[in-house]
Design an enzyme around this catalytic site. Structure first.
Site, short mmCIF file in Angstrom:
data_model
loop_
_atom_site.label_atom_id
_atom_site.label_comp_id
_atom_site.label_asym_id
_atom_site.label_seq_id
_atom_site.Cartn_x
_atom_site.Cartn_y
_atom_site.Cartn_z
N CYS A 271 0.81 -1.23 0.00
CA CYS A 271 0.00 0.00 0.00
C CYS A 271 0.84 1.28 0.00
O CYS A 271 0.89 1.99 -1.00
CB CYS A 271 -0.94 -0.01 1.21
SG CYS A 271 -2.14 -1.33 1.15
N1 LIG Z 1 -2.65 -6.01 1.73
C1 LIG Z 1 -3.23 -4.99 2.35
O1 LIG Z 1 -3.03 -4.80 3.54
C2 LIG Z 1 -4.19 -4.07 1.62
C3 LIG Z 1 -4.94 -3.14 2.38
C4 LIG Z 1 -5.84 -2.31 1.73
C5 LIG Z 1 -5.97 -2.37 0.35
N2 LIG Z 1 -5.22 -3.25 -0.38
C6 LIG Z 1 -5.43 -3.28 -1.83
O2 LIG Z 1 -6.21 -4.43 -2.15
C7 LIG Z 1 -5.82 -4.96 -3.41
C8 LIG Z 1 -5.43 -6.41 -3.24
O3 LIG Z 1 -4.29 -6.49 -2.40
P1 LIG Z 1 -3.87 -7.83 -1.67
O4 LIG Z 1 -2.84 -7.43 -0.68
O5 LIG Z 1 -5.05 -8.60 -1.23
O6 LIG Z 1 -3.17 -8.61 -2.88
P2 LIG Z 1 -2.74 -10.16 -2.89
O7 LIG Z 1 -1.62 -10.26 -3.86
O8 LIG Z 1 -2.54 -10.65 -1.49
O9 LIG Z 1 -4.03 -10.90 -3.47
C9 LIG Z 1 -4.50 -10.68 -4.76
C10 LIG Z 1 -4.97 -12.01 -5.35
O10 LIG Z 1 -5.53 -11.73 -6.63
C11 LIG Z 1 -5.23 -12.83 -7.47
N3 LIG Z 1 -5.37 -12.39 -8.86
C12 LIG Z 1 -4.63 -11.51 -9.54
N4 LIG Z 1 -5.12 -11.34 -10.79
C13 LIG Z 1 -6.19 -12.14 -10.89
C14 LIG Z 1 -7.11 -12.39 -11.93
N5 LIG Z 1 -7.02 -11.77 -13.11
N6 LIG Z 1 -8.08 -13.29 -11.70
C15 LIG Z 1 -8.18 -13.93 -10.51
N7 LIG Z 1 -7.35 -13.71 -9.47
C16 LIG Z 1 -6.37 -12.82 -9.67
C17 LIG Z 1 -3.81 -13.21 -7.07
O11 LIG Z 1 -3.52 -14.54 -7.46
C18 LIG Z 1 -3.86 -13.02 -5.57
O12 LIG Z 1 -4.19 -14.21 -4.88
C19 LIG Z 1 -4.70 -4.07 -3.91
O13 LIG Z 1 -5.23 -3.08 -4.73
C20 LIG Z 1 -4.16 -3.42 -2.65
O14 LIG Z 1 -3.57 -2.17 -2.88
C21 LIG Z 1 -4.35 -4.11 0.23
#
Ligand SMILES: NC(=O)c1ccc[n+]([C@@H]2O[C@H](COP(=O)([O-])OP(=O)(O)OC[C@H]3O[C@@H](n4cnc5c(N)ncnc54)[C@H](O)[C@@H]3O)[C@@H](O)[C@H]2O)c1
Length: 433
Positions: A271
């Site tokens: 983030c």
């Molecule tokens: N990690 C955090 O603490 C956090 C907090 C707030 C917001 N976010 C936001 O949330 C979003 C997700 O972050 P995250 O940390 O959960 O990511 P992550 O990498 O942990 O999880 C994302 C998942 O999406 C899957 N994926 C990617 N492309 C795909 C597709 N085309 N079809 C199906 N699955 C697909 C990946 O395999 C992965 O398992 C980002 O935009 C991030 O900025 C994250």
């Protein structure tokens, strides 16, 4: 159509599809399951799909028992988008990284909506959760959805609602963090509210998709800028022999107008080091240059170099050079008590130490091995004992996990460089960085 969907959502008869079962999507899927909704999780990562269907967690702070309870409740993970035809609301939680030019990379968002489009049908809701610049939902999702003849606001309800998940923070669960929700039309907003109101205690409706998108960026830019400020102040405090942590603790006694932020070895995670640049990129389209974002980015990116400099000078104090010194990095995940290595400053620090000829090891209770891309080195986490600790010329505290035995570390180490303010400064033995 809208009333029927709202009815299904509020009576918990709706089935919820979640694309992306990572740090954000998986807890959200479990929260819906816990409330009795039928949940379909879609992820392109087959290992995650198998792991969830076998009831095994792959995230430290998520219990396998919670996944098992959700499976009993009907949770199913798949990599088949065709099943989207059977769900009522689709929530997209895929990564939004930066490309090598520090520009937004929406590949995952666009891929996930493109894969969903053939299976969309009238009466569904689509909500983007991934953090992104204001305008994304309207400029990237809406035209793609409408290209198949569905009218947004009438046939499909389009929503943006950012995630505020704080992995490792035991004080807040998905359901207890207020959720900002924006819709393309009034009807979309109404659907958005009913999509979340049974799983999240407090919903914060806003007037548009753009407001919801930029709200998340403001929150993260606020953190990046304030961390940049204390990292900058740490440098002057250090030169003046002032302990910045003592200063922040004293300032925090002010009952109004001050919120503490703490300096560290640099920013990490998916983030804070990334999201601000989504806004600065978009701002350029409007002729605006975001000085605060760029400046905070510069300061925070420089911090690993500061840690190296301080390590060199601490070793120098003991008449040693960094080259050939045995260095132990304590904590490699990007923050305390998580198992997430993404953008971790520890990785930059280790790469820099290796380049300068140090012999580097690491220990992290949550990470068993680290694959260093630049130097093509695979390191395994070592166990901390009196003997192993005393073998190192210097120990750098990069991530202050709760599980470390700090008394043992202090007792057994020859020299400590502390980037987190865990130890009090001690002449000749404990240095701040
Ligand atoms: N990690 C955090 O603490 C956090 C907090 C707030 C917001 N976010 C936001 O949330 C979003 C997700 O972050 P995250 O940390 O959960 O990511 P992550 O990498 O942990 O999880 C994302 C998942 O999406 C899957 N994926 C990617 N492309 C795909 C597709 N085309 N079809 C199906 N699955 C697909 C990946 O395999 C992965 O398992 C980002 O935009 C991030 O900025 C994250």
């Amino acid at each position: 159509m809208k009333d029927k969907l709202i009815n299904k959502l509020t009576s918990k008869k709706a089935s919820i599809g979640i694309i992306g079962l990572g740090y954000v999507g998986l807890p959200l899927a479990l929260a819906y399951s816990k409330e009795g909704y039928k949940v379909l999780g879609i992820d392109q990562d087959q290992e995650k799909v198998i792991s969830i269907n076998e009831g095994k967690s792959f995230i430290k702070h998520i219990e396998s028992s919670d996944i098992n309870k959700a499976l009993e409740q009907g949770l199913k993970a798949t990599n088949e988008f065709s099943e989207i035809g059977n769900i009522d609301a689709l929530i997209i939680c895929v990564p939004t990284p930066l490309n090598s030019y520090k520009e937004p990379d929406l590949t995952y968002v666009i891929d996930s909506i493109t894969s969903s489009i053939p299976y969309l049908k009238k009466g569904q809701a689509i909500c983007l959760v991934s953090t992104t610049y204001p305008g994304t939902t309207e400029e990237e999702l809406l035209p793609r959805i409408e290209s198949e003849g569905l009218k947004v606001g009438k046939d499909i309800f389009l929503i943006y609602s950012p995630e505020r998940e704080d992995p490792g923070n035991i004080d807040f669960k998905t359901g207890s963090i207020p959720k900002v929700v924006g819709g393309y039309t009034e009807d979309c907003l109404e659907v958005g509210i009913s999509l979340f109101e049974k799983v999240i205690e407090k919903i914060v409706p806003v007037s548009s998709l753009k407001v919801a998108e930029i709200t998340k960026l403001l929150e993260n830019i606020y953190r990046a800028v304030n961390i940049g400020l204390v990292n900058d102040m740490k440098k002057i405090a250090d030169k003046m022999d002032i302990d910045i942590f003592e200063v922040i603790n004293a300032a925090s006694t002010k009952p109004f107008g001050f919120k503490p932020f703490y300096p560290g070895p640099g920013l990490g995670g998916h983030c804070i080091p990334i999201d601000p640049f989504y806004l600065s990129w978009k701002s350029k389209q409007y002729g605006i240059y975001n000085h605060f974002i760029e400046l905070a980015g510069e300061i925070n990116t420089e911090m690993p170099n500061w840690v190296i400099e301080k390590t060199v000078s601490a070793l120098n104090n003991s008449s040693k050079s960094l080259r050939d010194s045995k260095v132990l990095v304590l904590g490699v995940s990007y923050k305390k008590d998580v198992d997430d290595l993404r953008e971790s400053p520890a990785l930059t620090i280790i790469e820099k130490l290796l380049k300068k000829g140090a012999k580097v090891s690491f220990s992290d209770p949550n990470i068993s091995s680290v694959n260093l891309k630049e130097s093509s080195v695979l390191l395994e986490s070592i166990k901390l004992t009196e003997e192993s600790l005393s073998d190192f010329d210097v120990i750098i505290v990069v991530t202050d996990h709760t599980d470390f035995d700090y008394e043992l570390i202090k007792r057994a180490s020859k020299l400590i460089v502390d980037t987190r303010g865990v130890f009090d400064i001690e002449d000749g033995k404990i240095f701040r960085a």
